[in-house]
Design a protein around this motif. Structure first.
Motif, mmCIF file in Angstrom:
data_model
loop_
_atom_site.group_PDB
_atom_site.id
_atom_site.type_symbol
_atom_site.label_atom_id
_atom_site.label_comp_id
_atom_site.label_asym_id
_atom_site.label_seq_id
_atom_site.Cartn_x
_atom_site.Cartn_y
_atom_site.Cartn_z
ATOM 1 N N GLY A 9 0.698 -0.951 0.116
ATOM 2 C CA GLY A 9 0.080 0.079 -0.002
ATOM 3 C C GLY A 9 0.895 1.295 -0.230
ATOM 4 N N GLY A 10 0.055 2.358 0.029
ATOM 5 C CA GLY A 10 0.834 3.738 -0.127
ATOM 6 C C GLY A 10 0.279 5.027 -0.761
ATOM 7 N N LEU A 11 0.865 6.068 -1.085
ATOM 8 C CA LEU A 11 0.101 6.950 -1.529
ATOM 9 C C LEU A 11 0.381 7.406 -3.087
ATOM 10 C CD1 LEU A 11 -1.251 9.997 -1.162
ATOM 11 C CD2 LEU A 11 0.985 10.612 -0.710
ATOM 12 N N VAL A 12 -0.490 7.431 -3.799
ATOM 13 C CA VAL A 12 -0.317 7.593 -5.302
ATOM 14 C C VAL A 12 -1.041 8.476 -5.754
ATOM 15 C CG1 VAL A 12 -1.954 5.639 -5.800
ATOM 16 C CG2 VAL A 12 0.148 6.192 -7.212
ATOM 17 N N GLN A 13 -0.711 9.236 -6.854
ATOM 18 C CA GLN A 13 -1.528 10.112 -7.628
ATOM 19 C C GLN A 13 -2.510 9.384 -8.468
ATOM 20 O OE1 GLN A 13 1.112 12.908 -9.637
ATOM 21 N NE2 GLN A 13 0.905 14.183 -8.098
ATOM 22 N N GLN A 116 -4.121 -7.970 8.331
ATOM 23 C CA GLN A 116 -4.362 -6.805 9.208
ATOM 24 C C GLN A 116 -4.615 -5.400 8.301
ATOM 25 O OE1 GLN A 116 -1.488 -7.748 8.025
ATOM 26 N NE2 GLN A 116 -0.383 -5.753 7.114
ATOM 27 N N GLY A 117 -4.555 -5.434 7.020
ATOM 28 C CA GLY A 117 -4.862 -4.426 6.196
ATOM 29 C C GLY A 117 -3.836 -3.330 5.777
ATOM 30 N N THR A 118 -3.700 -2.939 4.537
ATOM 31 C CA THR A 118 -3.015 -2.077 4.135
ATOM 32 C C THR A 118 -3.567 -0.799 3.378
ATOM 33 O OG1 THR A 118 -0.700 -1.680 2.880
ATOM 34 C CG2 THR A 118 -2.652 -3.088 1.911
ATOM 35 N N GLN A 119 -2.982 0.357 3.900
ATOM 36 C CA GLN A 119 -3.480 1.714 3.629
ATOM 37 C C GLN A 119 -3.031 1.962 2.083
ATOM 38 O OE1 GLN A 119 -5.808 3.830 5.265
ATOM 39 N NE2 GLN A 119 -6.060 4.768 3.404
ATOM 40 N N VAL A 120 -4.227 2.364 1.225
ATOM 41 C CA VAL A 120 -4.123 2.857 -0.221
ATOM 42 C C VAL A 120 -4.754 4.319 -0.041
ATOM 43 C CG1 VAL A 120 -4.637 2.576 -2.508
ATOM 44 C CG2 VAL A 120 -4.033 0.780 -1.090
ATOM 45 N N THR A 121 -4.109 5.357 -0.555
ATOM 46 C CA THR A 121 -4.524 6.514 -0.658
ATOM 47 C C THR A 121 -4.238 7.167 -1.847
ATOM 48 O OG1 THR A 121 -4.089 6.909 1.809
ATOM 49 C CG2 THR A 121 -4.703 8.903 0.575
ATOM 50 N N VAL A 122 -5.024 7.732 -2.567
ATOM 51 C CA VAL A 122 -5.152 8.294 -4.093
ATOM 52 C C VAL A 122 -5.405 9.670 -4.152
ATOM 53 C CG1 VAL A 122 -5.651 8.074 -6.376
ATOM 54 C CG2 VAL A 122 -5.813 5.901 -4.916
ATOM 55 N N SER A 123 -4.343 10.657 -4.537
ATOM 56 C CA SER A 123 -4.593 11.878 -4.427
ATOM 57 C C SER A 123 -5.194 12.449 -5.631
ATOM 58 C CB SER A 123 -3.492 12.459 -3.889
ATOM 59 O OG SER A 123 -2.320 12.367 -4.820
#
Length: 124
Positions: A9-13, A116-123
């Motif tokens: 997971g992570g932060l991506v545009q 446990q889950g993994t955060q995905v953030t899309v900006s």
């Protein structure tokens, strides 16, 4: 004891890609249907994608069809979720889950084990 561990997971545009992995241990991996669920803030956990034991059948919720691809490597006890064309509405915690036997998606209560889950953030 069965364990599922997600990563990737992570932060991506918006428009970008991520590949999630889920490594399973302590279970007979080939006996399990594997699913990816996601849960956005304030919303219920929802089915995103699933794959049967052989990888020959895959299932997707309508909102991710054509953008996400689920796959598995039984030799490595690992399931993957390739996410392309990400949108801000894909932002969520993504969970890997295992169901013993045959299913075609199904609600969260039908699954035996969870990561446990993994955060995905899309900006945007």
């Amino acid at each position: 004891q069965a364990q599922l561990v997600e990563s990737g997971g992570g932060l991506v545009q918006a428009g970008g890609s991520l590949r999630l992995s889920c490594a399973a241990s302590g279970l007979s991996f080939r006996s399990y249907f594997m699913g990816w669920f996601r849960q956005a803030p304030g919303k219920e956990r929802e089915f995103a994608a699933g794959i049967n034991w052989s990888g020959g059948s895959t299932y997707y919720t309508d909102s991710v069809k054509g953008r996400f691809t689920i796959s598995r490597d039984n030799a490595k006890n690992t399931v993957y979720l390739q996410m392309n064309g990400l949108k801000p509405e894909d932002t969520a915690v993504y969970y890997c889950a295992a169901h013993y036997g045959v299913i075609r998606g199904g609600p969260p209560r039908d699954y035996n084990y969870w990561g446990q889950g993994t955060q995905v953030t899309v900006s945007s």
